[in-house]
Design a protein around this motif. Structure first.
Motif, mmCIF file in Angstrom:
data_model
loop_
_atom_site.group_PDB
_atom_site.id
_atom_site.type_symbol
_atom_site.label_atom_id
_atom_site.label_comp_id
_atom_site.label_asym_id
_atom_site.label_seq_id
_atom_site.Cartn_x
_atom_site.Cartn_y
_atom_site.Cartn_z
ATOM 1 N N ILE A 152 11.287 38.498 -2.885
ATOM 2 C CA ILE A 152 12.379 39.308 -3.438
ATOM 3 C C ILE A 152 13.026 40.016 -2.258
ATOM 4 N N ARG A 153 14.306 39.732 -2.023
ATOM 5 C CA ARG A 153 14.994 40.295 -0.855
ATOM 6 C C ARG A 153 15.817 41.510 -1.245
ATOM 7 N N LYS A 154 16.111 42.323 -0.233
ATOM 8 C CA LYS A 154 17.033 43.450 -0.411
ATOM 9 C C LYS A 154 18.399 42.939 0.004
ATOM 10 N N ASP A 155 19.353 43.032 -0.910
ATOM 11 C CA ASP A 155 20.627 42.346 -0.717
ATOM 12 C C ASP A 155 21.314 42.732 0.597
ATOM 13 N N HIS A 156 21.244 44.016 0.962
ATOM 14 C CA HIS A 156 21.958 44.448 2.169
ATOM 15 C C HIS A 156 21.348 43.843 3.432
ATOM 16 N N ARG A 157 20.119 43.319 3.340
ATOM 17 C CA ARG A 157 19.502 42.703 4.517
ATOM 18 C C ARG A 157 19.742 41.193 4.568
ATOM 19 N N THR A 158 20.449 40.656 3.583
ATOM 20 C CA THR A 158 20.616 39.196 3.541
ATOM 21 C C THR A 158 22.068 38.786 3.783
ATOM 22 N N SER A 159 22.910 39.732 4.198
ATOM 23 C CA SER A 159 24.348 39.439 4.239
ATOM 24 C C SER A 159 24.693 38.323 5.222
ATOM 25 N N GLY A 160 23.848 38.133 6.260
ATOM 26 C CA GLY A 160 24.147 37.079 7.219
ATOM 27 C C GLY A 160 23.548 35.730 6.839
ATOM 28 N N ASP A 161 22.895 35.650 5.693
ATOM 29 C CA ASP A 161 22.161 34.437 5.332
ATOM 30 C C ASP A 161 23.011 33.562 4.409
ATOM 31 N N PRO A 162 23.509 32.422 4.902
ATOM 32 C CA PRO A 162 24.406 31.606 4.075
ATOM 33 C C PRO A 162 23.740 31.097 2.795
ATOM 34 N N LEU A 163 22.411 30.936 2.828
ATOM 35 C CA LEU A 163 21.716 30.456 1.622
ATOM 36 C C LEU A 163 21.845 31.448 0.468
#
Ligand SMILES: O=P(O)(O)OC[C@H]1O[C@H](OP(=O)(O)OP(=O)(O)O)[C@H](O)[C@@H]1O
Length: 196
Positions: free
Chosen positions: A88-99
């Protein structure tokens, strides 16, 4: 896991834990836990065993863990249960992840209250990773307000999967939060001696 192993891991958790005084306040230092080979060996079975209470509780079919520490503890627990793991990811930490931005791979999303951690958090996980027929056990190192666990529970509900509760190292939640979310902990925050 036998009673002795459970007692042993609780003892080692207390021995390797430290409250640290910093200019910003007193913080729980968990680094000693991960450094201790015995804690690491016993944590998976101990967390997995929490879920078997009361006896006869159906086994989880999948373990979920919230970044950061849930990504370590979840797999340790899942290995012992013989099931898979969902991050389960925190959305603000995934902004650079194209997936995470693939329109063909829709996300489950759930928000904490806006006042939580100065502005709220949005938790995300790919919708395809659990659904009807699954029982999802959330694993984490600490629970306090239950805001993040509650957000995950809403995601699980939206997916059609069943909620199997929360297995946590330190339960610092109020009893009504713990009951609502099905929290089971190895220790209570009060057990971690401030002078340790
Ligand atoms: O019950 P709650 O009030 O929701 O608090 C518990 C949550 O807080 C901690 O995460 P944190 O966001 O500090 O994780 P981090 O290590 O990624 O900063 C912990 O891992 C839980 O997920």
């Amino acid at each position: 896991m036998g009673v002795t192993d459970r007692q042993r891991v609780v003892q080692r958790l207390k021995e390797t834990f430290a409250w640290r005084e910093t200019p910003g306040g007193i913080f729980a230092d968990l680094s000693g836990w991960w450094r201790d080979a015995e804690v690491l060996r016993l944590l998976g079975p101990a967390l997995a065993g929490l879920h078997a209470d009361p006896p006869g509780t159906p086994a989880p079919t999948v373990v979920a863990g919230i970044e950061t520490r849930g990504l370590v503890l979840g797999p340790l627990t899942a290995l012992h249960l013989g099931v898979g793991f969902v991050e389960i990811r925190k959305d603000h930490r995934t902004s650079g992840d194209p997936l995470r931005r693939d329109a063909n791979d829709p996300m489950l999303r759930a928000e904490t209250p806006p006042e939580y951690q100065d502005g709220g958090l949005t938790l995300v996980a790919p919708r395809r990773l659990f659904g009807p027929g699954d029982r999802v056990l959330l694993v984490d190192e600490w629970i306090e307000t239950g805001a993040q666990a509650n957000a995950v529970r809403r995601m699980v509900g939206e997916s059609g999967a069943e909620w199997a509760g929360v297995a946590v190292i330190v339960d610092a939640s109020e009893s009504k939060v713990g009951e609502r979310l099905g929290v089971r902990g190895l220790v209570r925050e009060d057990d971690l001696d401030e002078t340790a």
